[in-house]
Each structure stands twice: as structure tokens, then as C-alpha cells.
Write an enzyme that holds these catalytic residues in place. Sequence first.
Site, PDB file in Angstrom:
ATOM      1  N   CYS A  85      40.135   5.087  19.810  1.00  0.00           N
ATOM      2  CA  CYS A  85      39.729   3.694  19.955  1.00  0.00           C
ATOM      3  C   CYS A  85      38.282   3.520  19.517  1.00  0.00           C
ATOM      4  O   CYS A  85      37.511   4.475  19.470  1.00  0.00           O
ATOM      5  CB  CYS A  85      39.867   3.240  21.403  1.00  0.00           C
ATOM      6  SG  CYS A  85      41.511   3.475  22.110  1.00  0.00           S
ATOM      7  N   ARG A 124      39.563   5.541  12.342  1.00  0.00           N
ATOM      8  CA  ARG A 124      39.838   6.317  13.553  1.00  0.00           C
ATOM      9  C   ARG A 124      41.279   6.164  14.029  1.00  0.00           C
ATOM     10  O   ARG A 124      41.760   6.968  14.821  1.00  0.00           O
ATOM     11  CB  ARG A 124      38.872   5.891  14.670  1.00  0.00           C
ATOM     12  CG  ARG A 124      37.426   6.190  14.367  1.00  0.00           C
ATOM     13  CD  ARG A 124      36.500   5.460  15.303  1.00  0.00           C
ATOM     14  NE  ARG A 124      36.615   5.925  16.667  1.00  0.00           N
ATOM     15  CZ  ARG A 124      35.796   6.811  17.232  1.00  0.00           C
ATOM     16  NH1 ARG A 124      34.813   7.323  16.524  1.00  0.00           N
ATOM     17  NH2 ARG A 124      35.941   7.180  18.477  1.00  0.00           N
ATOM     18  N   TRP A 166      44.011   2.154  20.385  1.00  0.00           N
ATOM     19  CA  TRP A 166      45.114   3.065  20.089  1.00  0.00           C
ATOM     20  C   TRP A 166      45.867   3.258  21.385  1.00  0.00           C
ATOM     21  O   TRP A 166      45.330   3.773  22.353  1.00  0.00           O
ATOM     22  CB  TRP A 166      44.569   4.385  19.557  1.00  0.00           C
ATOM     23  CG  TRP A 166      45.579   5.273  18.912  1.00  0.00           C
ATOM     24  CD1 TRP A 166      46.074   5.183  17.651  1.00  0.00           C
ATOM     25  CD2 TRP A 166      46.188   6.441  19.493  1.00  0.00           C
ATOM     26  NE1 TRP A 166      46.958   6.200  17.402  1.00  0.00           N
ATOM     27  CE2 TRP A 166      47.052   6.995  18.514  1.00  0.00           C
ATOM     28  CE3 TRP A 166      46.100   7.070  20.736  1.00  0.00           C
ATOM     29  CZ2 TRP A 166      47.812   8.134  18.746  1.00  0.00           C
ATOM     30  CZ3 TRP A 166      46.857   8.205  20.962  1.00  0.00           C
ATOM     31  CH2 TRP A 166      47.702   8.727  19.969  1.00  0.00           C
ATOM     32  N   GLY A 193      39.187   5.857  26.264  1.00  0.00           N
ATOM     33  CA  GLY A 193      39.455   6.917  27.220  1.00  0.00           C
ATOM     34  C   GLY A 193      40.662   6.621  28.080  1.00  0.00           C
ATOM     35  O   GLY A 193      41.445   5.698  27.810  1.00  0.00           O
ATOM     36  N   GLU A 248      47.776  24.712   6.995  1.00  0.00           N
ATOM     37  CA  GLU A 248      46.985  23.515   6.715  1.00  0.00           C
ATOM     38  C   GLU A 248      47.665  22.652   5.658  1.00  0.00           C
ATOM     39  O   GLU A 248      47.677  21.423   5.756  1.00  0.00           O
ATOM     40  CB  GLU A 248      45.582  23.923   6.266  1.00  0.00           C
ATOM     41  CG  GLU A 248      44.665  22.778   5.892  1.00  0.00           C
ATOM     42  CD  GLU A 248      44.362  21.828   7.030  1.00  0.00           C
ATOM     43  OE1 GLU A 248      43.833  20.743   6.764  1.00  0.00           O
ATOM     44  OE2 GLU A 248      44.664  22.150   8.208  1.00  0.00           O
ATOM     45  N   LYS A 257      48.904  18.765   6.202  1.00  0.00           N
ATOM     46  CA  LYS A 257      48.488  17.641   5.359  1.00  0.00           C
ATOM     47  C   LYS A 257      49.707  16.864   4.855  1.00  0.00           C
ATOM     48  O   LYS A 257      49.724  15.637   4.848  1.00  0.00           O
ATOM     49  CB  LYS A 257      47.660  18.148   4.157  1.00  0.00           C
ATOM     50  CG  LYS A 257      46.290  18.668   4.522  1.00  0.00           C
ATOM     51  CD  LYS A 257      45.303  17.581   4.854  1.00  0.00           C
ATOM     52  CE  LYS A 257      44.892  17.475   6.258  1.00  0.00           C
ATOM     53  NZ  LYS A 257      44.700  18.516   7.168  1.00  0.00           N
ATOM     54  N   GLU A 275      51.315  14.902   7.743  1.00  0.00           N
ATOM     55  CA  GLU A 275      50.446  13.839   8.252  1.00  0.00           C
ATOM     56  C   GLU A 275      50.528  12.573   7.425  1.00  0.00           C
ATOM     57  O   GLU A 275      50.586  11.470   7.973  1.00  0.00           O
ATOM     58  CB  GLU A 275      48.981  14.317   8.264  1.00  0.00           C
ATOM     59  CG  GLU A 275      48.594  15.186   9.425  1.00  0.00           C
ATOM     60  CD  GLU A 275      47.128  15.576   9.362  1.00  0.00           C
ATOM     61  OE1 GLU A 275      46.450  15.500  10.396  1.00  0.00           O
ATOM     62  OE2 GLU A 275      46.652  15.965   8.269  1.00  0.00           O
ATOM     63  N   HIS A 308      63.465  36.128   9.087  1.00  0.00           N
ATOM     64  CA  HIS A 308      63.641  36.063  10.534  1.00  0.00           C
ATOM     65  C   HIS A 308      63.951  34.645  11.009  1.00  0.00           C
ATOM     66  O   HIS A 308      63.595  34.264  12.118  1.00  0.00           O
ATOM     67  CB  HIS A 308      62.394  36.601  11.241  1.00  0.00           C
ATOM     68  CG  HIS A 308      62.151  38.046  10.994  1.00  0.00           C
ATOM     69  ND1 HIS A 308      62.699  39.041  11.774  1.00  0.00           N
ATOM     70  CD2 HIS A 308      61.442  38.681  10.018  1.00  0.00           C
ATOM     71  CE1 HIS A 308      62.327  40.219  11.312  1.00  0.00           C
ATOM     72  NE2 HIS A 308      61.570  40.028  10.250  1.00  0.00           N
ATOM     73  N   LYS A 356      41.704   9.514  13.975  1.00  0.00           N
ATOM     74  CA  LYS A 356      40.776  10.450  13.362  1.00  0.00           C
ATOM     75  C   LYS A 356      40.135  11.360  14.398  1.00  0.00           C
ATOM     76  O   LYS A 356      40.061  12.567  14.225  1.00  0.00           O
ATOM     77  CB  LYS A 356      39.684   9.679  12.606  1.00  0.00           C
ATOM     78  CG  LYS A 356      38.663  10.587  11.903  1.00  0.00           C
ATOM     79  CD  LYS A 356      39.310  11.437  10.846  1.00  0.00           C
ATOM     80  CE  LYS A 356      38.303  12.288  10.102  1.00  0.00           C
ATOM     81  NZ  LYS A 356      38.943  13.210   9.150  1.00  0.00           N
TER      82      LYS A 356
END
Length: 609
Positions: A2, A27, A74, A99, A481, A485, A488, A504, A604
Amino acid sequence: MCGIVAAVAQRDIAPILIAGLKALEYRGYDSAGMAIADGGEIRRVRAKGKVREMEALYDADPVPGGTGIAHTRWATHGVPSEANAHPHVQGRIAIVHNGIIENYASLRDGLRAKGRTFHSETDTEVMGAVIDEHVQAGKSLREAVTAAVRELEGAYAIAVMSLDEPERIVGARRGCPLLVGIGIGEHFLGSDAQALIKVTNRMMYLEEDDVVEITRDSVEVFGLDGQRVDRTAHESEISADSVERGEYRHYMQKEIFEQPRAVADTLEGRIGPHGILPNIFGIDADPILEKTRAIHIVACGTSYHAGMVAKYWIEQFARIPVVVEVASEYRYRDVVVPENTLFVAVSQSGETADTLAAMRESRRRGYLATFAICNVPESSVVRESDLRLMTRAGPEIGVASTKAFTTQLTAFALLALDLGRRRGLDGAKYLEHCKELQSLPRYIENALKIEPEILRIADHFINKQHALFLGRGAQFPVALEGSLKLKEISYIHAEAYPAGELKHGPLALVDENMPIVAVAPNGPLLDKLKSNLQEVRARGGELIVFADERAEMDDGTEHVAMVRVDGGGDLIAPAVFTIPLQLLAYHVAVQRGTDVDQPRNLAKSVTVE
């Protein structure tokens, strides 16, 4: 997560609040709103969706006034909706909040018993009601906020305004960042310096449990005991231009191409012809690093992947055992801490809630010291650590981290080599690796030149729903990574495995509809990786291989798209091979038409659990 912007000024502040919210859009959020003191009332404008939706409502009915608070939300408590959007009004006060308040339900029940009515599902409105109770009892706004936060359990950054004191705003923080922007005849609050950089570059960062009161002409900071405390203001290094997209289509694309400069900046003044320069981790670092006999790296997301690469380097060069932990797991595990263990916290923002809490918990667990690798000098992680190394990536706006990762790898390489030198790494090899690290910006620059090939490969993914990434050794975290990406920003389900784990379980998924992305640097594990790739080919899998220019690979098969990358030496190869995976994720997302910079459901900076 937020975002908060607040202002007390001699001019109409709605345009300032809107511009500040737009600067925080990266964000992540699902609704936006602002409240302005207008004569004898507080007027609100709120909307579900983007800031532009709220701005359109404001433009249709402008609200004058020099005191106001604004927010991007958010969703945590309550679904995304106008009713749940901030600011919330209770009685004669309005509040915005970042928060989570853990005891809000019991507080709400007590307030309802007193006759309070609530219009949202949020914990924030409950906070507002608690503050208003204290205002009605005769306290000033600052006194009411101070009394209220003593009753709260959880994390918060808040900005509060009152009809009874329409020319002042009170803020408070615990566990979430809040700063003051200092102007001339006007002052501001923000959850991020980028929200305020267009109106002032003088910032004052608040500490835990600070309560701040701003008017046009004054800034005063108090502790929870009501006593005034001193906080130092300084000039922010962020520039307004640094958060502009420029010629690029998306911030993520811009940030991918900023990596040579960001890595060079991270190395500047820290490494020279004779190796790592002294005191780059702080003037008190030498005795701590000399005593270090074990390392625990704690991080989240992309930063966790950087820590995984660092484990390979530190154990290879310094022969120091390294444990890498996900911060949200570390916090709730009974960790064994060997004597003289260094705690390393890694965070792009320096405000990641789990990482920050883990670092604070580490002080109770008897570590030798805390060490921060971070991109924000004024952040909580940096200010609370014993040693630190800044990554100098500059502002990163795209939610999917790119240059933060490669600069974190650069910082870890500096630490690994310095520890290696202290622990007996051969002098010639040490200098060879230092020289190799200095060449990293050039190798990244060269890797960016393969973008046209990546564009062609991205076509393979447009209609795919799943993808598998493979790597060995230090390239396994790079594969992790790369898969992160892709998922996301393109919303393709992607997983990564050590290539040796293929038989496996993951091999059962391989068919012509499952692209397999493999990272193949030149090295001792290359032949084993090639055997793994043959297993994929035999089952009709569509292979996309990023191979080192010096690696002997079979290019002649219909199932393979082969892209050659000059990865440099073993030390820098993980950072170099990250570049094509970033470009792949970016161009797949563009072709699939997703919101690259603000992917759905993500934020973010994750400042709550």
C-alpha cells in the site's frame, strides 16, 4: 505494498496527492482514494481500480484545500471495493494505513458495544474509531493517535487528519516505513521517497514507534511516551528523472537495460587492481569478518535466489558453511546458530516485513553480527544492521525485480571474494576472480544484444500454460529466478529444478506442450546437463537452451532453439545468464498482453506478512 501520501500546504494539495499516488503505482494496489479538509468537512474521493479512476472522479468535482491524505490499497481485510478503499472516516477524523492490525476484531467488538457503526471490512476503520474515541475524550489529535497506537498489535504506518485541527496531520509508524518530506511553508508524509521526490528532496525517516506532527511551518517527532525526539533530515539521492520510463515501453524493460550501469555503480570504489578495497562493508567490519565461521542468509523471493547463488561462491572461495533461509520460514523455526555465525539479510527495499522481522529476531538468537545487502540506504534493514553493502541499483519500479537481482549478486561476489582472501584463497586466483568481476558490466552489455533472438523464441510461449526451467550448480538458482520472472508477469505456470532431478519426477510432465528452458554455461557439469537434455528430446519436449559460446552443444535437432551467450568465467556466469531469462519473460508477457509492470495480485514491496 500500500502507499501513503499526505500534505499540509498553502496551496491546493490534490494535484500533489494524485501525483504522489501515481509515483507509488509500481508497488501494487487495487483501489485508491484521498481525503481533503474543505472548510468544515472532510471530503473524500475513492475508487476501486487504478489511480486514474479516482482522478477522473476528482476532476469531475474538484476539492480545494491545503490539508489532505491519500492512499493506494492492496487488499488484506476486505475485498477490493470503494467501501474498503482508504481514507476511512470515523467521527471527526480520517485515516490512511499501511500494514495489518492483528487485534482489530476485539477492538471492533468493543467499539460496537459502545454504539460505533462501521462501513467497511477493514482493520483501518477500526483504528480510526479508536483514535476518534480519544479525540472525543478531549485529547488533541497527536495525543489521540499516541494513545490509540498503544492499544494496537501488529504493523502500521498511518496518516491521520481531524476536523478539529484542519491544518495539521499526525503520522505514526511501527513495522512499516513512513517518512517526512520537508518543504518551505509545506510539509509532507509518504511511505516511499518516490511519492514526494517531485515536491522535495529533503527527507526525514521515522524510527519505530515514532509519532510525527506536521503543519505548514513545523515538523515535530515524539516517542510513545510523549517526549520530543530528534530525527535528522537529509537530501534524498533519488531524482525525479530516475523514476521516468523514458523511451522504453515498460519500466521492466528499462530496468533490464540499466543493469550494466547498475552493476558498474555497485562495483565502483569497491574493487581495484589489487582486489577488494578496505572498509567497503563498514569501518567495523574487519574484526567481525575475521571471526566469521558460518553464515546464515535470510531473504524472500528474488533476494532468496541471490542468496542461493552466494552459497556456492562463499563455500567455494572461503570454505565457510552457508545456510540460505526463506525469511517467512526462518522466523518460526527453532534455528541452530553455531558460534560466530554472521546473519545476512537481503532485501531490495529494506522494508520486506519477513526479512526485517527475521533480522530483529536474529539479535535474540546470538549471532556474531548482522549484515545487510540492500538497495535503499535509508531503509529499516540498513539502519538496523551492523554491517551493510548497498547495491546502487537505483529506483526499481517494475514489480518483477531485475537489476536488484544482478546487483545483489554483485554485492555477494564482493563479499565472497573478500571472505576468501581472509580465509586463504590462493592469491593469483583471488586477483583473477576480482578481474573477472570487474568485467561483469561488459558481459551483461553483450548479453543484452541477443534480444532479437529472444523475440523469436517468445513466440513459442504465447499459447503455453506451463514451462520447466533446468540448471546445475550455481545456475540452478538462476533457473529458479527465470521461472519466477515468467510466472510473475506472463501468468504461465513455471517451475525450476536442478537438472539432475529431472528423472525424479518432472520428466513425467514433458511432452510437446511443455517448453523446457535450460541454462548451459561451459564447465565441468556441462556433459551431465547434456545427458539431461537428451532425456527431454527423447520425449518430444521443446527445448530452449541458453548455452555458453564455448560449450560444445548439439545444435542440429528440430526440438531445440539454441541461443549462444558469452557467459564469461564461472564467477560471473550466473549474473550473465540471468539476462536472457529476464528478456524471455518480458517479451513473452508483452506478447501475451499482460500488465508487465504491475502484474495481478502482486506488490513491489511486501511490508506485511
